[in-house]
Design a protein around this motif. Sequence first.
Motif: not given
Lengths: 448, 298
Positions: A197, A224-228, A231, A235-237, A239-240, A242-243, B264, B270
């Motif tokens: 991000d 569409d994930l934007l971790p800092k 980070a 793990g959570t990203e 999972s998202a 994988a889902r 999620h 986030e």
Amino acid sequence: MSPNPMPSIGLRRLAGRMLAAAAALTVGLVAAPESRAQETFRVGIVTFLSGPAAESFGVPARHGAEFLIEQLNKGAAPAPYNQVGFGGMRIEPVIVDENGGATKQVQELRNLYQRENVDAVVGYIGSGDCLAVAPVAEELKKFLILFDCGTPRIFEDSSYRYVFRTAAHATQDNVALARYMRARNINAGSFSLINQDYAWGQDSRGDFIAAMQQLYPQATMNADLLPKFGAGQYGTEISALARANSNVIYSSLWGGDLQAFILQGAPRGVFQRSQLVLSAADHVLQPLGERMPNGTIIGARGAYGLMSPDTPLNRWFFDGYSQARGGVYPVQAAYRITQALLGLKTAVEKAMAANGGKKPTPEQLADAMRGSEWQSPGGLIQMKLGNGHQAIQSMAIGRTRWDAARRQVVIEDIQRFAAECVNPPANMRSLDWIKAGFPGAKCDTPAN
Amino acid sequence: MQLALTILMDGLIYASWLFVVALGLTLVFGVLKILNIAHGSLYAVGAYVAASLVTLFASWGLGGHFALVAMLLAAVGVALVMGPLMERYLLRLFYARDEVVLLLVTYALFLILEDALKLIWGVNPYYVSEPYQLFGNVAFASLFYVGYDFALIGLAIACGIAVWFALNRTRSGKVVLAVIFSREMSASMGVNVDKVHMVAFTLGVFLAALGGAFTAPMISVQPGISVSVIIVSFAVIIIGGLGSIEGAAIGAVIVGLARAAAVHLLPEAELFSIYLVMAAVLIFRPEGLFQRAAARKI
């Protein structure tokens, strides 16, 4: 009567003086290389020596610069770079740490020019740093090469006289990735993204989505994930992702973040279900080794490292650097600083050829570099964008495979793209060019 | 339902990692009244020492589950060396000074340790990913998780129970609680306050190093891993209440679940989610969820 009358000189004395002057000039010209050798050209080199970007980018860049400068000072580089140093002048590097934020970098740049009296600065990996220092060099009327940062905004939002970027910006990474997938008919009916991000992650994300809309118009975007930045825990990203179970997972993550993401994602089988596509991953292949998932589609932000072209200049650089670094081969940052320094050498020598062999002023250097082109280990660099201040270069994309026999990750199925196939034409903003469907792209010409 | 279970599991895994680190931070604050900014660096030291020890054990042929022993030893070693050294020869010199000075001292320590790590281990990454595979994979809510993550939840629960039990059910723990409530009164009753300080600080260092040591297999251990840890740990203990163990546990779970839900459901929020929770808690309970009201001293 004039205050300073011309002294009358006898004809014989005048002839004698002219002869002496001609002799002195002749001696001077003959001895020019000798006196040049006594002169030095001071280059400020700014790269991350500490912080998260040091291991992947900063230190390899430093190693690349040190290797090249040592070779140039010995006159040991191959033609056309075999003249000692820069135009006979010995290169004297002043290396500065880029870590510490943009405000610190502005001060450091002033110090380099005003206290260290460097003749030019080559530096900056962080996009934020590039955006901050470019106006300062312009204000001081000093020569600056940005060698690495990726944001297209430098020359798309401003124009400079003294500032240049000798590497292509990030647009080509993402356009080339999408073109590579299209050429191989990779199933990309759905895709997910994970990017940091900040400027680099956001720009890369925007370019890739736009390129996908052009080349895979039916594709749907899932996660569409934007971790800092930094980070560390994904793990959570994962999972998202994988889902979402998309056909493709795209990421512009780099360095420690990319390594952590791969280490945490691989055991969970995510990269077996989705095709992993990484825009700038060459630098993690050596550290990760067999932990790198097979079949990952990667870019290196140019034709670098294992995807570099088979030319005498590249063989010399690749082998020489590897030997100097105990078997570690050069990756993108080392290539990019090398092409910056070779560009600077070309500009210095071109300017000296035009000014009678004197050390060039910043103005003469800028005039010599604007719109120029030169060969580098990664291929031909052409200053074609941003009114001759922004480079374009050819590009390569390939797929990874762990080679157990050689104990290293190899890259296969490499496709090369000509610079004008994956870069916008002059006077057109990157995102507009992609959204317009790549007008003027020349993809039939071979990459050089 | 499946999404809810995934958010729950992701949140708990993240919370467990966070709790181990935040527990040490809150314990040190409770006893010594120091907000230790260097806590993140101690986490990084734990990760580096663990990476080196696991590699060393492997070179002796002690792989597999011995790696867990190596990681535990790394945390113990870091605590026994750095805890007493830092508390006795540096922090103790500043106890009489303003709390802000101590904060600056720990910040200086953070900067020093960051460079010391580079001096000792360099900037190249270290990998010890083998232990991450030790517990195999676990299917949960139709997703695959790494068993190691579940082991971390167990470790966090064990740490929490051990610290709570030690403080509330042992004589030494009661002494520490007494010091937390009133340093002066404890000293006047014959408690060796200096010793309590050193033990509490060393335990805090152990928990930071333990967090780092058990995170090492999941990441590439390299410069810069300490910064993000310290920021998010502060958020946890501010939500829970500075110095409260129950607060650290609840704070970690809240942060973990908030973050997991955001990733999620609304990925762009986030980063914001953690601080939104923190702000909400501070509006209604400025001292945190579990901070006891301080008695007015006469």
